[in-house]
Write an enzyme that holds these catalytic residues in place. Structure first.
Site, short mmCIF file in Angstrom:
data_model
loop_
_atom_site.label_atom_id
_atom_site.label_comp_id
_atom_site.label_asym_id
_atom_site.label_seq_id
_atom_site.Cartn_x
_atom_site.Cartn_y
_atom_site.Cartn_z
CG HIS A 133 -0.16 0.77 2.61
ND1 HIS A 133 -0.49 0.05 3.73
CD2 HIS A 133 1.25 0.02 3.19
CE1 HIS A 133 0.14 1.00 4.65
NE2 HIS A 133 1.37 0.25 4.14
CB CYS A 167 4.37 5.29 5.71
SG CYS A 167 5.81 4.38 6.16
CG HIS A 222 3.13 -3.13 6.74
ND1 HIS A 222 4.58 -2.84 7.16
CD2 HIS A 222 3.23 -2.09 5.70
CE1 HIS A 222 4.58 -0.88 7.38
NE2 HIS A 222 4.13 -0.74 5.97
CG HIS A 229 1.07 -12.87 -1.97
ND1 HIS A 229 1.15 -13.02 -0.91
CD2 HIS A 229 2.23 -12.47 -2.53
CE1 HIS A 229 2.17 -14.13 -0.55
NE2 HIS A 229 2.84 -13.81 -1.34
CD GLU A 277 1.09 -0.72 8.74
OE1 GLU A 277 -0.23 0.01 8.11
OE2 GLU A 277 1.88 -0.26 9.51
#
Length: 193
Positions: A13, A23, A30, A68, A136
């Site tokens: 992400h 980030c 993660h 995935h 996370e």
């Protein structure tokens, strides 16, 4: 009594607008751990709150839909979203940014809806989703309760605005699973023998 079932998935992400430059500006991944916590004041015919084996069906499929895959925020740059969909078979588009906090809220809303649509036939009573914890990292997690999941201040999570790629849907044991949840089709648990 509270019981807990843990699931795992790998996901990529970008979290736009966050404080950490890496980030918010780079695709990264993660190894997530997701804990579903259920509660009840009653035990079923097998002397359980809710059989863990039942969670290995639709609940597992829904959480593994993120495995995935790349999580996309529908409010992100449309060119970026189109490129990610073009280059990845497995993606999930969300109406909120894919932070750990929002993942916990999204998963809560999905699992809560599934649970509310499930006819329990093994003596289960008043089983409720207590909370969802999304780890996370090894040291950081978000825990969502019902008041968080349905908080307008944290952003509306409309199931009709969550889109799973065709590859994700085809990996479900029932490829129409999420459509049935959105359409509020009833599910019946497997009866114990």
């Amino acid at each position: 009594m509270i019981i807990r079932k843990m699931f795992k998935f790998e996901n990529a992400h970008v979290v736009r607008g966050c404080s950490t430059v890496k980030c918010r500006s780079s695709i990264h991944g993660h190894s997530y751990k997701v804990e579903l916590l259920f509660e009840s004041n009653f035990l079923d015919n097998g002397q359980m709150v809710y059989d863990f084996g039942l969670m290995k069906q639709n609940m597992k499929d829904l959480i593994e839909s993120f495995d995935h895959a790349i999580a996309l925020w529908s409010g992100d740059d449309q060119e970026y979203i189109a490129d990610m969909k073009k280059h990845s078979d497995r993606w999930v588009e969300l109406p909120v940014s894919p932070s750990a906090e929002q993942f916990s809220r999204v998963i809560f809303v999905i699992i809560d809806r599934l649970l509310s649509l499930t006819s329990m036939v093994n003596g289960e009573k008043e089983v409720k989703l207590h909370s969802v914890i999304v780890h996370e990292t090894e040291s950081g997690y978000a825990q969502c309760f019902a008041e968080d999941a349905y908080s307008k201040e944290m952003g509306d999570i409309n199931l009709h605005e969550i889109i799973f790629s065709q590859a994700v849907k085809e990996a479900f044991n029932d490829s129409k699973l999420f459509e049935k949840i959105k359409d509020e089709i009833r599910f019946v648990n497997v009866r114990s023998v």
